[in-house]
Design a protein around this motif. Structure first.
Motif, PDB file in Angstrom:
ATOM      1  N   PHE A 181      16.933   3.657   0.330  1.00  0.00           N
ATOM      2  CA  PHE A 181      15.672   4.338   0.636  1.00  0.00           C
ATOM      3  C   PHE A 181      15.909   5.752   1.166  1.00  0.00           C
ATOM      4  CE2 PHE A 181      14.553  -0.231   1.457  1.00  0.00           C
ATOM      5  CZ  PHE A 181      13.695  -0.383   0.386  1.00  0.00           C
ATOM      6  N   ASN A 182      17.030   6.353   0.818  1.00  0.00           N
ATOM      7  CA  ASN A 182      17.348   7.660   1.399  1.00  0.00           C
ATOM      8  C   ASN A 182      16.462   8.788   0.889  1.00  0.00           C
ATOM      9  OD1 ASN A 182      18.433   8.153  -1.115  1.00  0.00           O
ATOM     10  ND2 ASN A 182      20.555   8.183  -0.434  1.00  0.00           N
ATOM     11  N   ASP A 183      15.576   8.498  -0.066  1.00  0.00           N
ATOM     12  CA  ASP A 183      14.630   9.516  -0.529  1.00  0.00           C
ATOM     13  C   ASP A 183      13.352   9.539   0.303  1.00  0.00           C
ATOM     14  OD1 ASP A 183      13.987   6.956  -1.527  1.00  0.00           O
ATOM     15  OD2 ASP A 183      12.878   7.794  -3.217  1.00  0.00           O
ATOM     16  N   LEU A 184      13.209   8.594   1.233  1.00  0.00           N
ATOM     17  CA  LEU A 184      12.015   8.554   2.074  1.00  0.00           C
ATOM     18  C   LEU A 184      12.168   9.524   3.248  1.00  0.00           C
ATOM     19  CD1 LEU A 184      11.185   4.744   2.043  1.00  0.00           C
ATOM     20  CD2 LEU A 184      10.179   6.572   0.678  1.00  0.00           C
ATOM     21  N   PRO A 185      11.048  10.065   3.731  1.00  0.00           N
ATOM     22  CA  PRO A 185      11.141  11.113   4.751  1.00  0.00           C
ATOM     23  C   PRO A 185      11.599  10.604   6.115  1.00  0.00           C
ATOM     24  CG  PRO A 185       8.850  10.566   4.323  1.00  0.00           C
ATOM     25  CD  PRO A 185       9.676   9.815   3.315  1.00  0.00           C
ATOM     26  N   ASP A 186      12.140  11.526   6.889  1.00  0.00           N
ATOM     27  CA  ASP A 186      12.494  11.260   8.275  1.00  0.00           C
ATOM     28  C   ASP A 186      11.234  10.792   9.006  1.00  0.00           C
ATOM     29  OD1 ASP A 186      14.721  11.362  10.067  1.00  0.00           O
ATOM     30  OD2 ASP A 186      13.726  13.016  11.111  1.00  0.00           O
ATOM     31  N   ALA A 221       0.822  -1.214   0.000  1.00  0.00           N
ATOM     32  CA  ALA A 221       0.000   0.000   0.000  1.00  0.00           C
ATOM     33  C   ALA A 221       0.854   1.262   0.000  1.00  0.00           C
ATOM     34  CB  ALA A 221      -0.939   0.001   1.208  1.00  0.00           C
ATOM     35  N   ILE A 222       2.064   1.177   0.561  1.00  0.00           N
ATOM     36  CA  ILE A 222       2.942   2.346   0.602  1.00  0.00           C
ATOM     37  C   ILE A 222       3.673   2.560  -0.726  1.00  0.00           C
ATOM     38  CG2 ILE A 222       3.268   2.381   3.101  1.00  0.00           C
ATOM     39  CD1 ILE A 222       5.970   0.927   2.635  1.00  0.00           C
ATOM     40  N   GLN A 223       3.432   1.665  -1.685  1.00  0.00           N
ATOM     41  CA  GLN A 223       3.952   1.768  -3.056  1.00  0.00           C
ATOM     42  C   GLN A 223       5.473   1.806  -3.138  1.00  0.00           C
ATOM     43  OE1 GLN A 223       1.873   4.968  -5.025  1.00  0.00           O
ATOM     44  NE2 GLN A 223      -0.118   4.173  -4.429  1.00  0.00           N
ATOM     45  N   VAL A 224       6.126   1.180  -2.171  1.00  0.00           N
ATOM     46  CA  VAL A 224       7.586   1.060  -2.190  1.00  0.00           C
ATOM     47  C   VAL A 224       7.916  -0.415  -1.965  1.00  0.00           C
ATOM     48  CG1 VAL A 224       9.774   1.750  -1.142  1.00  0.00           C
ATOM     49  CG2 VAL A 224       7.877   3.387  -1.259  1.00  0.00           C
ATOM     50  N   ASN A 225       8.651  -0.997  -2.882  1.00  0.00           N
ATOM     51  CA  ASN A 225       9.026  -2.409  -2.768  1.00  0.00           C
ATOM     52  C   ASN A 225      10.236  -2.581  -1.856  1.00  0.00           C
ATOM     53  OD1 ASN A 225       7.004  -2.905  -4.618  1.00  0.00           O
ATOM     54  ND2 ASN A 225       8.385  -3.197  -6.333  1.00  0.00           N
ATOM     55  N   SER A 249      11.056 -15.401  -6.611  1.00  0.00           N
ATOM     56  CA  SER A 249      10.014 -15.560  -7.624  1.00  0.00           C
ATOM     57  C   SER A 249       9.529 -14.225  -8.169  1.00  0.00           C
ATOM     58  CB  SER A 249       8.822 -16.310  -7.024  1.00  0.00           C
ATOM     59  OG  SER A 249       8.155 -15.473  -6.077  1.00  0.00           O
ATOM     60  N   GLY A 250       9.651 -13.174  -7.358  1.00  0.00           N
ATOM     61  CA  GLY A 250       9.142 -11.866  -7.759  1.00  0.00           C
ATOM     62  C   GLY A 250       7.644 -11.715  -7.563  1.00  0.00           C
ATOM     63  N   ASN A 251       6.989 -12.762  -7.028  1.00  0.00           N
ATOM     64  CA  ASN A 251       5.543 -12.701  -6.813  1.00  0.00           C
ATOM     65  C   ASN A 251       5.169 -11.788  -5.652  1.00  0.00           C
ATOM     66  OD1 ASN A 251       5.090 -14.498  -8.917  1.00  0.00           O
ATOM     67  ND2 ASN A 251       5.263 -16.274  -7.579  1.00  0.00           N
ATOM     68  N   PHE A 252       6.078 -11.625  -4.701  1.00  0.00           N
ATOM     69  CA  PHE A 252       5.853 -10.738  -3.559  1.00  0.00           C
ATOM     70  C   PHE A 252       6.879  -9.621  -3.653  1.00  0.00           C
ATOM     71  CE2 PHE A 252       3.880 -14.646  -2.519  1.00  0.00           C
ATOM     72  CZ  PHE A 252       2.804 -14.332  -1.715  1.00  0.00           C
ATOM     73  N   LYS A 253       6.459  -8.410  -3.307  1.00  0.00           N
ATOM     74  CA  LYS A 253       7.327  -7.269  -3.552  1.00  0.00           C
ATOM     75  C   LYS A 253       7.565  -6.378  -2.351  1.00  0.00           C
ATOM     76  CE  LYS A 253       6.426  -7.005  -8.481  1.00  0.00           C
ATOM     77  NZ  LYS A 253       6.453  -8.383  -8.619  1.00  0.00           N
ATOM     78  N   GLY A 254       6.780  -6.546  -1.291  1.00  0.00           N
ATOM     79  CA  GLY A 254       6.931  -5.648  -0.157  1.00  0.00           C
ATOM     80  C   GLY A 254       6.210  -6.144   1.071  1.00  0.00           C
ATOM     81  N   VAL A 255       6.105  -5.237   2.045  1.00  0.00           N
ATOM     82  CA  VAL A 255       5.454  -5.576   3.309  1.00  0.00           C
ATOM     83  C   VAL A 255       4.298  -4.617   3.550  1.00  0.00           C
ATOM     84  CG1 VAL A 255       7.588  -6.507   4.286  1.00  0.00           C
ATOM     85  CG2 VAL A 255       6.942  -4.124   4.753  1.00  0.00           C
ATOM     86  N   SER A 256       3.409  -5.040   4.433  1.00  0.00           N
ATOM     87  CA  SER A 256       2.267  -4.226   4.814  1.00  0.00           C
ATOM     88  C   SER A 256       1.970  -4.502   6.284  1.00  0.00           C
ATOM     89  CB  SER A 256       1.063  -4.608   3.939  1.00  0.00           C
ATOM     90  OG  SER A 256      -0.081  -3.880   4.310  1.00  0.00           O
ATOM     91  N   PRO A 306      10.658  -0.374   3.936  1.00  0.00           N
ATOM     92  CA  PRO A 306       9.886   0.512   4.794  1.00  0.00           C
ATOM     93  C   PRO A 306       8.581  -0.184   5.171  1.00  0.00           C
ATOM     94  CG  PRO A 306       9.770   1.257   2.511  1.00  0.00           C
ATOM     95  CD  PRO A 306      10.714   0.089   2.559  1.00  0.00           C
ATOM     96  N   ALA A 307       8.152   0.003   6.405  1.00  0.00           N
ATOM     97  CA  ALA A 307       6.868  -0.538   6.854  1.00  0.00           C
ATOM     98  C   ALA A 307       5.808   0.556   6.901  1.00  0.00           C
ATOM     99  CB  ALA A 307       7.012  -1.187   8.229  1.00  0.00           C
ATOM    100  N   MET A 308       6.216   1.760   7.291  1.00  0.00           N
ATOM    101  CA  MET A 308       5.313   2.917   7.334  1.00  0.00           C
ATOM    102  C   MET A 308       6.081   4.156   6.913  1.00  0.00           C
ATOM    103  SD  MET A 308       3.320   2.640  10.939  1.00  0.00           S
ATOM    104  CE  MET A 308       1.941   1.555  11.156  1.00  0.00           C
ATOM    105  N   ILE A 309       5.427   4.994   6.128  1.00  0.00           N
ATOM    106  CA  ILE A 309       6.023   6.239   5.658  1.00  0.00           C
ATOM    107  C   ILE A 309       5.143   7.390   6.154  1.00  0.00           C
ATOM    108  CG2 ILE A 309       6.696   7.593   3.634  1.00  0.00           C
ATOM    109  CD1 ILE A 309       6.913   4.905   2.105  1.00  0.00           C
TER     110      ILE A 309
END
Length: 194
Positions: A133-138, A31-35, A159-166, A57-60
């Protein structure tokens, strides 16, 4: 362009037992659109063994996440820096560090994945975001997990089927009140798009 929808802050009550993040899900579209970033190269000192570590990242803070349900219709939710700190601390203090599941399915708990690190970036304390990920905010909550099982690493990462966390858990929704500065920036952004 973002839809003009109501925005709610996601908050927790640190004194309520069931309030907060209690699981991290491996997902195909975060959901945070960052893999995540996967360390899978061979180390010089670990002959023929992959590191099998993901960092994500888990939360932005202040990132608008689109939501829709029958009761409320379409809306956005955000996490602010203060709440992210509270949630990360409660998650750690409750020892939920190895609570990982597949696609938010409680019946698909994933054993063999252990948390290596959990931190919230804080420039004032010298706690930085990972380089990738240095472009993500403090105030971003970062996590890293080690996969202890080759089959799981192959299934979920290679596999590339999973891309991130939520994150998942119990949250309260509080209407977001835009400051004058927020409103000004929103108008300025609309003007510059023409």
């Amino acid at each position: 362009m973002d839809k003009d929808l109501p925005i709610y802050r996601m908050v927790i009550d640190p004194d309520k037992e069931d309030s907060g993040v209690d699981y991290i899900a491996l997902v195909d579209s975060p959901a945070i659109q960052v893999n995540w970033f996967a360390f899978d190269h061979k180390e010089q000192f670990a002959i023929n063994q992959e590191r099998k570590i993901i960092v994500s990242p888990a939360m932005i803070p202040e990132f608008k996440i689109y939501r829709r349900n029958e009761k409320m219709g379409e809306f956005y939710v955000i996490f602010d820096k203060e709440q992210i700190n509270i949630m990360q601390e409660k998650f750690m203090s409750k020892n939920y560090i190895n609570n990982v599941n597949e696609m938010h399915d409680g019946s698909k708990k994933l054993d063999g994945i252990i948390m290596k690190n959990s931190w919230v970036s804080d420039a004032s304390m010298g706690i930085k975001a990972p380089e990738m990920f240095n472009d993500l905010p403090d105030g971003t909550w970062f996590i890293s997990y080690k996969f202890q099982d080759d089959e799981m690493w192959n299934e979920f990462v290679k596999s590339g089927n999973f891309k991130g966390v939520s994150v998942e858990g119990m949250f309260d929704l509080v209407p977001y009140k835009e400051t004058f500065e927020d409103q000004f920036l929103k108008i300025l952004n609309q003007i510059t798009q023409y």
